[in-house]
Design an enzyme around this catalytic site. Structure first.
Site, PDB file in Angstrom:
ATOM      1  N   GLU A 225       0.691  -0.881  -0.227  1.00 19.41           N
ATOM      2  CA  GLU A 225      -0.249   0.015  -0.368  1.00 19.41           C
ATOM      3  C   GLU A 225       0.844   1.178   0.565  1.00 19.41           C
ATOM      4  OE1 GLU A 225      -4.103  -1.350   2.420  1.00 19.41           O
ATOM      5  OE2 GLU A 225      -3.047  -0.172   3.317  1.00 19.41           O
ATOM      6  N   GLU A 332      -6.196  -8.148   0.338  1.00 23.43           N
ATOM      7  CA  GLU A 332      -6.933  -7.346   1.848  1.00 23.43           C
ATOM      8  C   GLU A 332      -8.373  -6.911   1.253  1.00 23.43           C
ATOM      9  OE1 GLU A 332      -4.797  -4.882   4.019  1.00 23.43           O
ATOM     10  OE2 GLU A 332      -2.647  -5.295   3.585  1.00 23.43           O
TER      11      GLU A 332
END
Length: 439
Positions: A225, A332
């Protein structure tokens, strides 16, 4: 920071190794060259592209997160301890280290991985921070994680599980999140050539260490991320890092020989369409999977959705996956529809849902929607099952999914193990109570 021209590092590496130049492939990409290139890569350790990834993250184990284990943070008695950096910085070394070692020994065990296997899953994604390898700039982190990584690999081998090693925190922080190790108002990873060089060195070490263990370690996610929402400079650094990591992961031997570990690249919070035709197989790239994360709780608009709207939004995400030019996995996601879990937005920070987050507007009370699943209503658990099925159905339109996370101390709406225990996640991940949930 000196930025290399796009593709330059990979091109130079390819040329040095004496294999077909990446740039010449771009120019011609003749079918016969592509066919020859595709024969060069060994078989992956998992049949990506033909078998769906069904997995779970081992979040909060080797990288601390306050919302996953609030007791570790509350137990310090110091409200300034908000991430793993301050956990080391503001405690006596022996005190902090003892707590960490106890946590590493107990939070994830063989029994957890056996339960993951018994639940019909085939992958675990294991987040780990750069500091497990390198605290050479005087960072206050503690080391000692690597034996646990290797133990988990051994357990996965015994059980027949595959592992993706996920570098969840990089020097300077790639996103400013507490789960990067150091919470910051602005990330600094991308601003320093030293930060990036240190990260590249760790990925090179990871690839060379585990290239002989691809029976278990089938993938490396070189950076979790990176915060592309901060601007194009972050995105540009991430793009170049994906190329650098491709060379390090796919060519782990320092020769023209490819390894069998797949590179999982983050979408850096950009639309999947932004990455269309990035690292295309027609240009010789093999073993690249896009890792996109899907949560419907981190904005006022999202937490204001009805249950039906949450389901519809998840189903729509599946449509987007089908248009990606790279294999794409949702690495995720969760069944939470609120941001109510204690410390989810940071230690000491409230929730948007109940209006206690700065600048947010009250939607409802958090009390019914977080904590122990033993207290969840039958209606709520039925929604969690429908929401789980909607996301799994949608995400399997791509390459599959990896749930966040396996366990949490006091946020069962985020916990795969709790979902299994209380029945809103089926023991067989292909079982459906709502077979037409996405139409």
């Amino acid at each position: 920071m000196k930025m290399w021209n796009t593709h330059s590092l990979f091109t130079a590496a390819v040329a040095a190794f004496g294999i077909v130049s990446f740039t010449s492939l771009q120019a011609s990409a003749a079918p016969i060259e592509t066919a020859n290139l595709r024969k060069r890569a060994p078989a992956w350790g998992f049949p990506y592209g033909s078998t769906k990834i069904r997995g779970v993250n081992l979040g909060g184990w080797l990288v601390l997160e306050p919302w996953i284990t609030p007791s570790l943070f509350d137990g310090t008695g110091n409200s300034a301890i908000i991430d793993e950096w301050t956990f080391g910085q503001y405690q006596n070394y022996n005190t902090a280290h003892g707590k960490l070692v106890n946590h590493w020994n107990t939070f994830i065990t063989y029994n957890d991985l056996a339960a993951i296997k018994a639940a019909g899953l085939n992958h675990v994604r294991l987040p780990i921070g750069y500091w497990a390898w390198d605290i050479s700039r005087g960072e206050p982190y503690h080391q000692g994680q690597l034996p646990y990584l290797n133990q988990a690999i051994s357990w996965c081998r015994t059980l027949g599980l595959k592992m993706i090693i996920d570098l969840h925190g990089a020097p300077g922080s790639q996103n400013g999140f507490d789960n990067s190790g150091q919470k910051k108002s602005y990330p600094l990873w991308h601003t320093s050539s030293d930060n990036i060089a240190r990260t590249n060195a760790i990925i090179k070490t990871l690839a060379s260490t585990y290239s002989s263990q691809t029976d278990v370690v089938t993938g490396i996610a070189p950076l979790n991320e990176p915060a592309g929402f901060f601007g194009n400079d972050v995105v540009a650094a991430a793009r170049q890092f994906w190329y650098d990591s491709y060379g390090n992961i796919r060519y782990p031997y320092g020769t023209s020989q490819q390894g069998a570990i797949v590179e999982f690249i983050s979408d850096a919070f950009q639309p999947l369409s932004y990455w269309n035709n990035f690292m295309p197989w027609q240009n010789g790239f093999e073993g690249v999977i896009m890792d996109t994360h899907y949560y419907g709780v981190f904005s006022q608009a999202e937490v204001s959705r009805s249950w039906d709207q949450q389901v519809q939004a998840a189903c729509a995400r599946g449509n987007q996956l089908t248009t990606s030019t790279l294999w794409t996995v949702v690495g995720e996601w969760s069944t939470a529809f609120t941001d109510c879990a204690k410390y989810l937005n940071g230690r000491g920070v409230g929730a948007r849902y109940d209006g206690t987050y700065p600048g947010s507007t009250f939607v409802g009370s958090c009390a019914p929607w977080t904590g122990s699943g033993a207290n969840f209503s039958a209606t709520y658990k039925a929604f969690l099952r429908r929401f789980w099925e909607a996301q799994v159905t949608a995400f399997e339109r791509g390459q599959g999914w990896i749930y966040w996370t396996w366990k949490a101390e006091n946020a069962d709406e985020w916990s795969y193990s709790a979902g299994l225990n209380y029945g809103w996640i089926p023991q067989n991940p292909t079982q459906r109570n709502y077979p037409n949930v996405c139409g």
